[in-house]
Enzyme design. Structure first.
Site, PDB file in Angstrom:
ATOM      1  N   ASN A  77     -15.202  31.703  -1.849  1.00  0.00           N
ATOM      2  CA  ASN A  77     -16.693  31.326  -1.214  1.00  0.00           C
ATOM      3  C   ASN A  77     -16.794  31.391   0.374  1.00  0.00           C
ATOM      4  O   ASN A  77     -16.263  30.776   0.995  1.00  0.00           O
ATOM      5  CB  ASN A  77     -16.920  29.930  -1.720  1.00  0.00           C
ATOM      6  CG  ASN A  77     -18.215  29.235  -0.859  1.00  0.00           C
ATOM      7  OD1 ASN A  77     -18.933  30.289  -0.452  1.00  0.00           O
ATOM      8  ND2 ASN A  77     -18.762  28.112  -1.123  1.00  0.00           N
ATOM      9  N   LYS A  89     -19.243  31.688   2.218  1.00  0.00           N
ATOM     10  CA  LYS A  89     -20.497  30.798   2.741  1.00  0.00           C
ATOM     11  C   LYS A  89     -21.136  31.828   3.600  1.00  0.00           C
ATOM     12  O   LYS A  89     -21.175  32.955   3.390  1.00  0.00           O
ATOM     13  CB  LYS A  89     -19.911  29.670   3.399  1.00  0.00           C
ATOM     14  CG  LYS A  89     -18.914  28.730   2.631  1.00  0.00           C
ATOM     15  CD  LYS A  89     -18.284  27.457   3.034  1.00  0.00           C
ATOM     16  CE  LYS A  89     -17.660  26.644   2.074  1.00  0.00           C
ATOM     17  NZ  LYS A  89     -17.365  25.339   2.444  1.00  0.00           N
ATOM     18  N   HIS A 139     -23.353  23.486  -4.827  1.00  0.00           N
ATOM     19  CA  HIS A 139     -22.707  23.286  -3.917  1.00  0.00           C
ATOM     20  C   HIS A 139     -22.900  22.353  -2.976  1.00  0.00           C
ATOM     21  O   HIS A 139     -24.310  22.223  -2.811  1.00  0.00           O
ATOM     22  CB  HIS A 139     -22.511  24.569  -2.743  1.00  0.00           C
ATOM     23  CG  HIS A 139     -21.118  24.455  -2.236  1.00  0.00           C
ATOM     24  ND1 HIS A 139     -21.057  23.791  -1.021  1.00  0.00           N
ATOM     25  CD2 HIS A 139     -19.801  24.747  -2.020  1.00  0.00           C
ATOM     26  CE1 HIS A 139     -19.914  23.866  -0.442  1.00  0.00           C
ATOM     27  NE2 HIS A 139     -18.921  24.471  -1.296  1.00  0.00           N
ATOM     28  N   GLU A 182     -22.863  21.536   0.103  1.00  0.00           N
ATOM     29  CA  GLU A 182     -23.687  21.878   1.350  1.00  0.00           C
ATOM     30  C   GLU A 182     -25.010  22.302   1.045  1.00  0.00           C
ATOM     31  O   GLU A 182     -25.726  21.893   1.895  1.00  0.00           O
ATOM     32  CB  GLU A 182     -22.863  23.059   1.999  1.00  0.00           C
ATOM     33  CG  GLU A 182     -21.605  22.962   2.536  1.00  0.00           C
ATOM     34  CD  GLU A 182     -20.555  24.021   2.736  1.00  0.00           C
ATOM     35  OE1 GLU A 182     -21.048  25.093   2.452  1.00  0.00           O
ATOM     36  OE2 GLU A 182     -19.366  23.666   2.963  1.00  0.00           O
ATOM     37  N   GLU A 231     -15.214  19.280  -6.300  1.00  0.00           N
ATOM     38  CA  GLU A 231     -15.017  19.396  -4.779  1.00  0.00           C
ATOM     39  C   GLU A 231     -15.365  18.058  -4.108  1.00  0.00           C
ATOM     40  O   GLU A 231     -16.576  17.798  -4.091  1.00  0.00           O
ATOM     41  CB  GLU A 231     -15.877  20.625  -4.474  1.00  0.00           C
ATOM     42  CG  GLU A 231     -15.791  21.940  -5.029  1.00  0.00           C
ATOM     43  CD  GLU A 231     -15.995  23.059  -4.143  1.00  0.00           C
ATOM     44  OE1 GLU A 231     -15.162  23.823  -3.953  1.00  0.00           O
ATOM     45  OE2 GLU A 231     -17.325  23.086  -3.487  1.00  0.00           O
ATOM     46  N   GLY A 267     -13.223  21.694   3.997  1.00  0.00           N
ATOM     47  CA  GLY A 267     -13.251  22.128   5.463  1.00  0.00           C
ATOM     48  C   GLY A 267     -12.610  21.050   6.138  1.00  0.00           C
ATOM     49  O   GLY A 267     -12.330  21.125   7.392  1.00  0.00           O
ATOM     50  N   SER A 316     -10.242  22.446   0.439  1.00  0.00           N
ATOM     51  CA  SER A 316      -9.221  22.627   1.500  1.00  0.00           C
ATOM     52  C   SER A 316      -7.997  23.286   0.784  1.00  0.00           C
ATOM     53  O   SER A 316      -6.907  22.704   1.276  1.00  0.00           O
ATOM     54  CB  SER A 316      -9.022  21.387   2.531  1.00  0.00           C
ATOM     55  OG  SER A 316      -9.909  21.045   3.398  1.00  0.00           O
TER      56      SER A 316
END
Ligand code: PGA
Length: 255
Positions: free
Chosen positions: A7, A9, A94, A96, A165, A171, A212
């Protein structure tokens, strides 16, 4: 066979994406028989990446889509528009997007329906925040997200991927322990069994871990019989690291 999904992003221009994919293909082709590799670039890079990976065995994914087919939805992109580039997978929900773009459970459910209607494979992302975890609501949150994303969806003859996730891990450079990821898989599977008693879980649903993942921990996640692969963000932007991850999966599965 395990999934290795990149991904990217909102990173990499189309020119950068081209050079990344060229190197990745050169490095990972020997491993593709065991590693189901999917690359999810940003929309403007889809075309360039699609051209390079055609016939390579690497598949193309998108990071988002809209739920309507066409119409007055300025700035949005429909699953069939993505399909034109031979996109096979679309990331849906996702964290985010849930957090920064206020995507709701209802929007995610509509996107899931649209992706499946277009004959594409959704990669549904679910996971708890740190405060939900602290409050002991982790399993409840994961189960609730899976259930609402799949509302009114028949899974017969359709394939979906679900990525666990944990939001607080994305991250951070520190993945969760394998036991914790496996526990989430069991929670997700139980929801699926309740929703679809006749579903062939092994064939129709693949469950991944994301958060991660890097060369240091990928072995744990891809050696687990409960996990079907990984969704990788930050570490997928480094071509050497990403290629190394494909090699590690291949080596482990070849043992
Ligand atoms: P990360 O991102 O690997 O950088 O933690 C994973 C993701 O957001 O899918």
């Amino acid at each position: 066979m395990k999934y290795l999904i990149a991904n990217w992003k909102m990173n990499l221009t189309a020119a950068d994406s081209k050079s990344h994919v060229t190197t990745i293909l050169k490095n990972i082709t020997p491993y593709l028989s065991m590693v189901n590799t999917v690359i999810c670039p940003s929309f403007p890079s889809l075309s360039a990446v699609a051209k390079l990976i055609t016939g390579s065995g690497v598949a193309l994914g998108a990071q988002n889509c809209f739920w309507e087919e066409k119409g007055s939805f300025t700035g949005e992109v429909s699953p069939s528009m993505l399909k034109e580039f031979n996109t096979e997978y679309i990331i849906v929900g996702h964290s985010e997007r849930r957090q920064q773009l206020q995507e709701t459970e209802e929007m995610i459910n509509k996107k899931m329906q649209a992706v499946l209607r277009a004959g594409l494979v959704p990669i549904l992302c679910v996971g708890e925040t740190f405060s939900e975890r602290q409050l002991g609501r982790k399993d409840f949150v994961i189960a609730g997200q899976v259930e609402s994303a799949l509302q009114n969806i028949q899974l017969f003859n359709k394939k979906i991927l679900i990525a666990y996730e944990p939001v607080w891990v994305i991250g951070s450079g520190q993945a969760v322990k394998i036991e914790e990821a496996e526990h989430a898989v069991r929670v997700i599977k139980q929801v699926l069994i309740d929703l679809y008693p006749d579903l062939d879980l092994k064939k129709d649903v693949q469950i991944l871990y994301g958060g991660s993942v890097d060369t240091k921990n990928i072995s744990y996640f891809t050696s687990s019989t409960l996990l079907d692969g990984v969704l990788v963000g930050g570490a997928s932007l480094d071509v050497d690291e990403f290629s190394q991850m494909a090699k590690i999966i291949f080596d482990n599965l070849s043992k």
